[in-house]
Design a protein around this motif. Structure first.
Motif, PDB file in Angstrom:
ATOM      1  N   ALA A  78       0.863  -1.175   0.000  1.00 50.56           N
ATOM      2  CA  ALA A  78       0.000   0.000   0.000  1.00 50.56           C
ATOM      3  C   ALA A  78       0.901   1.227   0.000  1.00 50.56           C
ATOM      4  CB  ALA A  78      -0.917   0.010   1.217  1.00 50.56           C
ATOM      5  N   ASN A  81      -2.969   3.341  -1.182  1.00 53.24           N
ATOM      6  CA  ASN A  81      -3.471   2.734  -2.405  1.00 53.24           C
ATOM      7  C   ASN A  81      -2.657   1.482  -2.692  1.00 53.24           C
ATOM      8  OD1 ASN A  81      -4.856   2.313  -4.762  1.00 53.24           O
ATOM      9  ND2 ASN A  81      -4.126   4.145  -5.815  1.00 53.24           N
ATOM     10  N   PRO A  82      -3.288   0.314  -2.709  1.00 53.25           N
ATOM     11  CA  PRO A  82      -2.534  -0.924  -2.916  1.00 53.25           C
ATOM     12  C   PRO A  82      -2.064  -1.094  -4.358  1.00 53.25           C
ATOM     13  CG  PRO A  82      -4.867  -1.414  -2.740  1.00 53.25           C
ATOM     14  CD  PRO A  82      -4.713   0.053  -2.446  1.00 53.25           C
ATOM     15  N   SER A  98      -9.511   4.855   3.229  1.00 57.71           N
ATOM     16  CA  SER A  98      -8.109   4.507   2.954  1.00 57.71           C
ATOM     17  C   SER A  98      -7.289   5.788   2.893  1.00 57.71           C
ATOM     18  CB  SER A  98      -7.994   3.749   1.627  1.00 57.71           C
ATOM     19  OG  SER A  98      -8.711   2.549   1.653  1.00 57.71           O
ATOM     20  N   SER A 134      -4.717   8.613   2.575  1.00 56.64           N
ATOM     21  CA  SER A 134      -3.410   8.629   1.923  1.00 56.64           C
ATOM     22  C   SER A 134      -2.827  10.033   1.981  1.00 56.64           C
ATOM     23  CB  SER A 134      -3.555   8.202   0.455  1.00 56.64           C
ATOM     24  OG  SER A 134      -4.218   6.953   0.356  1.00 56.64           O
ATOM     25  N   LEU A 165       1.905  -5.463   2.203  1.00 59.20           N
ATOM     26  CA  LEU A 165       0.674  -6.137   2.615  1.00 59.20           C
ATOM     27  C   LEU A 165       0.887  -7.645   2.620  1.00 59.20           C
ATOM     28  CD1 LEU A 165      -1.890  -4.035   0.525  1.00 59.20           C
ATOM     29  CD2 LEU A 165      -1.273  -3.740   2.931  1.00 59.20           C
TER      30      LEU A 165
END
Length: 280
Positions: A10, A20-21, A255, A257, A278
């Motif tokens: 991520a 953001n993966p 999420s 960021s 991850l």
């Protein structure tokens, strides 16, 4: 058969819950395009970076969304930089991408690996009346929602993005759009994401990025659109460079960021951030 690794990280976060993966595939040589596409679809993230060779400071990098190859991807570049830093140490890596060579500086700070990419030379142009009208229609926005201090623009920092700034955070928070309509408009105009922003102050911008052309409703951290935005703000004299800007994205998605933008007086725009692994 070449050896390779596939990691999931991520980007633009210090915790697995944020950012953001991206997939990061590193091997002796790149797979065939159809194999990269298959792997990216299987990983399922908005982008997967494919990197070769396994060693050295110069690497060839290609980016794939689940549906198509993407010329450049910022968050996958940051994820790749951190992955290389953890494997091979700090330093400057040169990424040979389809849009040009992207230098990625990797360093360790307070126990965390941090990567900083510098974009190709940015540029911008005004959108056509038709593009602006179609975008606002797909978003269900009105011209009166827009912030006149940051006019709409098509901005480039590796990919093309449509920048739309709004007057209020509520307008940005209430984002809901017609997926099919927006996707077709973006395909017709060669747009990668929409860079939808609200400027809280000179040093802080909130951002949301619809990404239907990649099969993704919304990106939670978009480094490519950040550098495109930085270039537009400088080239249009909306800001006085050099300047640092923090961009917060992914908050509404759960999420959060954090992208750090450095806009020099001339040349490419630098965006930096951390990334966490991850899984392998």
């Amino acid at each position: 058969m070449s050896s390779h690794t596939l990691q999931k990280l991520a980007a633009f976060t210090s915790t697995p819950e944020g950012g953001n993966p991206a997939g990061v595939w590193i091997g002796d040589s790149l797979p065939e395009p159809q194999e990269m596409q298959r792997i990216a679809a299987e990983v399922g993230f908005s982008e997967t970076a494919f990197v070769a060779p396994n060693k050295g400071s110069k690497r060839t990098v290609r980016y794939y969304s689940p549906e198509a190859e993407v010329p450049f991807c910022g968050h996958a570049t940051i994820a790749t930089g951190v992955a290389l830093g953890k494997k091979a140490g700090s330093g400057t890596y040169q990424f040979a991408t389809t849009v040009g060579t992207i230098p990625v500086e990797v360093s360790e700070y307070c126990g965390e690996m941090r990567a900083a990419l510098t974009s190709v030379e940015p540029k911008f142009e005004l959108p056509s009346d038709t593009l602006l009208k179609n975008a606002l229609s797909a978003l269900d926005w009105d011209v009166d929602d827009l912030d006149s201090s940051i006019p709409p623009a098509r901005a480039f920092g590796g990919n093309w993005h449509l920048v739309l700034a709004v007057k209020s955070k509520q307008r940005l928070d209430d984002l809901s759009y017609n997926f099919g309509k927006l996707k077709q408009m973006m395909l017709d105009d060669d747009l990668t994401t929409l860079q939808l922003i609200w400027r809280e102050n000179d040093g802080l911008i909130h951002s949301r990025n619809p990404f239907p052309v990649g099969g993704v409703v919304e990106d939670s951290a978009t480094g490519a659109s950040a550098v495109a935005l930085g270039g537009y703000l400088r080239e249009s004299n909306i800001i006085n460079a050099p300047q640092n800007i923090n961009i917060l994205q992914g908050e509404i998605m759960g999420s959060p960021s954090h992208l750090t933008l450095f806009i020099p007086k001339k040349g490419g725009i630098t965006v930096s951030g951390t990334a966490v692994i991850l899984s392998d």
